[in-house]
Design a protein around this motif. Structure first.
Motif, PDB file in Angstrom:
ATOM      1  N   ASP A  54       0.843  -1.190   0.000  1.00  0.00           N
ATOM      2  CA  ASP A  54       0.000   0.000   0.000  1.00  0.00           C
ATOM      3  C   ASP A  54       0.882   1.244   0.000  1.00  0.00           C
TER       4      ASP A  54
ATOM      5  N   LYS B 222       4.228   0.812   2.312  1.00  0.00           N
ATOM      6  CA  LYS B 222       4.297  -0.177   3.369  1.00  0.00           C
ATOM      7  C   LYS B 222       3.949  -1.546   2.797  1.00  0.00           C
TER       8      LYS B 222
ATOM      9  N   ILE C 215       2.579  -5.183   3.830  1.00  0.00           N
ATOM     10  CA  ILE C 215       1.763  -5.801   4.875  1.00  0.00           C
ATOM     11  C   ILE C 215       1.798  -7.311   4.677  1.00  0.00           C
TER      12      ILE C 215
ATOM     13  N   GLU D 256      -0.080 -10.238   5.831  1.00  0.00           N
ATOM     14  CA  GLU D 256      -1.349 -10.519   6.485  1.00  0.00           C
ATOM     15  C   GLU D 256      -1.290 -11.862   7.207  1.00  0.00           C
TER      16      GLU D 256
ATOM     17  N   SER E  65      -2.183 -11.825  15.784  1.00  0.00           N
ATOM     18  CA  SER E  65      -1.092 -10.887  16.041  1.00  0.00           C
ATOM     19  C   SER E  65      -0.144 -11.488  17.072  1.00  0.00           C
TER      20      SER E  65
ATOM     21  N   GLU F  57      -3.746  -6.127  11.342  1.00  0.00           N
ATOM     22  CA  GLU F  57      -3.737  -6.618   9.967  1.00  0.00           C
ATOM     23  C   GLU F  57      -2.558  -7.524   9.668  1.00  0.00           C
TER      24      GLU F  57
ATOM     25  N   VAL G 252       3.693  -5.217   9.504  1.00  0.00           N
ATOM     26  CA  VAL G 252       3.723  -4.064   8.621  1.00  0.00           C
ATOM     27  C   VAL G 252       5.156  -3.561   8.542  1.00  0.00           C
TER      28      VAL G 252
ATOM     29  N   SER H  77       7.201  -0.538   7.005  1.00  0.00           N
ATOM     30  CA  SER H  77       7.125   0.796   6.422  1.00  0.00           C
ATOM     31  C   SER H  77       8.442   1.108   5.728  1.00  0.00           C
TER      32      SER H  77
END
Length: 712
Positions: free
Chosen positions: A73, A80, A82, A84, A88, A161, A164, A166
């Motif tokens: 995204d 970033k 992600i 998935e 978590s 999500e 991540v 960045s």
């Protein structure tokens, strides 16, 4: 009432005032209650210990993350990535970088994306060349991000999500470094608790090797990141520092791939020129007479290439070999002068009065001319040429030329020996530096164990015995650190002596401990190359030629020699009223030694024996060279394998120490377990450093064995 009866029954020898049956039943009931209480306490202790052990030793399978998709995204500052997942968690992330690529290795994570289980996208954003997500091991994945202008700026966190990453494009130059850090979970409230159980390792520098075609190899050994004068010098800051400045370093390990050590050659390593103030005084006869002249004024960190440059420039043994070569070159000119004739000129003035003239003057006073002194001038010019010498002249010239070749090979041999010695001294200094760092870390571990033992003793759950053992462990570690620092200073001065540096400077190693390169030849090719290149093997052949020429010189004494000679003479007597007179002579002389008692033939036989000795030494040297190559090649292979073994052992030793401390804190382990784990960690760290340095030493020895500059 019951207690008073029991007390009376146990303290008084008299029988109890009530029947014996009642007394016995009451004591049995008290014993049963005590046994039940002790059993309950033991059960609670075992249950608590078992629960602690399960929670501390089984974090891997309980927190494995399953990545089911990869999404990219865009963001305001970059983008970033992600990863998935359905739950978590807080895995440990190993981040590193090489060239223009940022790498994040995520453990306790499995990749399940489609049927190929990998992901790649080229040019996903400005400044980003490619992003790749692959499975590194069955329980870890790797995220590699390659920038266009430099290493991308990256940070990773955990969230609802998934994981991540960045990213932001960077215009900085490529760097090579690595670190290990836990993730930060935005949603889990137990993140701070779990982070205390993560393995904390510090950063290290990861160097890559160049292939023969210019591509990059993955680093195959743990490397060291210096936070002292060495790091500052590599960044271009040239300042002298105090010799007593302590070096603070840290180490971490990287996975070692199984690679073939005979396929790739290391690429060139750029290095700046060594500072001129490290050179000694140009006067070799000068020696210090004052304390300030020998006091260490500063410390300079130098690279291995700078050390080689200083050695070639300043080493006294090499300079003596070069001066010997210059002397032999002059000797060739001396021997070659026999090809030309020699021209001698002599002149003189003589004034004399004879004794006979004096006596004649006394007998006949009227004859005064007989007593007059005479003055004369005489000049003579002589030209001589050895027309035929029976091979003596050509043999002397050839022997002098062969001696020059011998000294040239000696200079080459000294250079190779000097190069090997500088490598060994530099690697020895690196090893001494690492031993100081390892022992310093051992002291810190011992201090931490001592603090834990003292805290447990103050809390009432530890013993004085554990504290004493920790104190002894700290004392032993401190003593080892003192000895390591002494060896470090000795290694520094050894390298200074080898490089013949100035009296007032000290040096440290600026290069990190890393694998120097790999050998790209087979054993058979290395042996043949050594036979072709070794200077000391060729020296035996040159010495044989010199002995042959000396034999010819000895035999020429028995053969005839022809010499041509011409003389021209001028004589002038000043007071005889006559003109000057001159004359000349031409001649050819033949000289032959008819009998010398057998001396010439004896000298010839000696030189013939010297030829046989040179041939025998050639065969022996050839066998030694083959053995040196085979020994160095075998050591190179074994030391390369030891790097992987030592790296795995180091990781296991770190984990063993972590578990030993957790078990000790939970009360199910002993201080002995912690001390043993600390010793094993120190030994494992030393083994890894020694494995890398031994590999580098074996590589340098193999390069010396074949004397091939192309393999450097």
């Amino acid at each position: 009432m019951l207690q008073s009866r029991v007390a009376g029954a146990t303290d008084s020898p008299d029988p109890p005032p009530y029947p014996w049956g009642c007394w016995l039943r009451e004591n049995v009931n008290i014993f049963r209650v005590r046994v039940m209480v002790e059993r309950q306490q033991l059960f609670n202790s075992l249950w608590l210990s078992l629960t602690t052990a399960i929670l501390t030793t089984q974090p891997v399978w309980a927190n494995t993350i399953l990545v089911t998709a990869v999404r990219i995204d865009p963001t305001d500052s970059g983008m970033k990535v992600i990863l998935e997942s359905k739950k978590s968690a807080t895995p440990t992330v190993f981040t590193s970088s090489y060239g223009k690529t940022f790498v994040a290795d995520i453990v306790n994570t499995q990749l399940r994306v489609g049927s190929v289980n990998n992901f790649r996208q080229d040019n996903p954003a400005d400044g980003i060349a490619a992003i790749a997500v692959t499975s590194l091991t069955p329980n870890s994945i790797r995220v590699a991000v390659t920038g266009k202008d430099g290493v991308p700026l990256a940070s990773m966190r955990g969230g609802k999500e998934g994981l991540v990453l960045s990213l932001k494009a960077s215009s900085n130059t490529s760097v090579t470094q690595a670190s290990i850090q836990p993730l930060v979970n935005d949603t889990s409230s137990n993140a701070s608790k779990n982070s205390d159980e993560q393995t904390a390792l510090v950063g290290y520098e990861e160097r890559s090797l160049d292939r023969a075609d210019g591509s990059k190899l993955d680093a195959i050994a743990s490397n060291i990141k210096y936070k002292d004068v060495a790091r500052e010098t590599q960044q271009g800051q040239q300042t002298t520092r105090s010799a007593a400045a302590s070096r603070q370093q840290s180490v971490a390990t990287n996975s070692l791939p199984q690679v073939n050590p005979t396929s790739v050659n290391p690429g060139p390593r750029p290095s700046r020129q060594a500072p001129n103030y490290l050179n000694p005084t140009p006067n070799p006869l000068q020696f210090p007479t004052k304390i300030d002249e020998v006091r260490i004024q500063g410390t300079e960190a130098i690279t291995l290439q700078q050390a080689l440059e200083l050695a070639r420039r300043n080493n006294r043994t090499l300079q003596a070999a070069e001066q010997t070569l210059q002397r032999s070159q002059v000797a060739v000119r001396e021997a070659s002068s026999a090809r030309y004739p020699t021209l001698d000129a002599t002149t003189g003035i003589n004034r004399q009065q004879s004794t006979g003239g004096e006596l004649s003057s006394q007998r006949s006073p009227l004859q005064t001319d007989s007593d007059t002194p005479s003055t004369s001038a005489n000049a003579n010019l002589r030209l001589s040429y050895d027309l035929y010498t029976s091979g003596e002249r050509s043999a002397r010239i050839r022997a002098a030329e062969e001696q020059v070749r011998f000294n040239e090979l000696e200079v080459e041999r000294q250079k190779e020996e000097l190069r090997l010695n500088v490598f060994n001294d530099y690697y020895g200094l690196q090893g001494a530096d690492q031993q100081v760092r390892i022992n310093l870390e051992a002291v810190r571990n011992a201090e931490a164990s001592l603090r834990q033992a003292q805290a447990l003793e103050q809390a009432g759950v530890g013993t004085r015995f554990d504290v004493l053992r920790s104190q002894v462990q700290l004392a032993n570690a401190t003593q080892d650190l003192t000895n390591a620092r002494s060896q470090q200073q000795v290694a520094r001065r050894q390298l200074v002596q080898r490089l013949s540096l100035a009296q007032s400077v000290d040096i440290t190693a600026a290069d990190p401990v890393q694998v120097a390169g790999r050998w790209n030849l087979s054993l058979e090719e290395s042996i043949v190359l050594a036979f072709q290149n070794r200077a000391d093997l060729q020296q035996q052949l040159v010495q044989r030629n010199i002995n042959e020429q000396q034999r010819r010189i000895a035999l020429s004494a028995l053969l005839p020699k022809v010499n041509l000679e011409a003389n021209y003479n001028v004589l002038n007597v000043f007071n005889d009223r006559l003109e000057r007179a001159d004359g000349y002579s031409l001649g050819a002389n033949i000289r032959m030694n008819l009998f010398d008692g057998g001396a010439a033939r004896a000298r010839a036989e000696q030189e013939e024996t010297n030829k046989a000795i040179s041939e025998t030494r050639f065969a022996d040297q050839r066998n030694q060279i083959r053995f040196q190559v085979e020994e160095s090649y075998a050591n190179l292979q074994s030391n390369f394998a030891n790097i992987s073994t030592a790296d795995v052992a180091l990781s296991q030793a770190r984990e063993s120490l972590r578990l030993a401390r957790l078990r000790f804190q939970a009360g199910i382990g002993t201080q002995t377990d912690v001390i043993n784990a600390e010793n094993e960690l120190t030994r494992a760290q030393g083994n890894l450093v020694n494995a890398i340095l031994n590999y580098n030493r074996s590589l340098a020895t193999l390069q010396r064995s074949v004397s091939s500059g192309a393999q450097r």
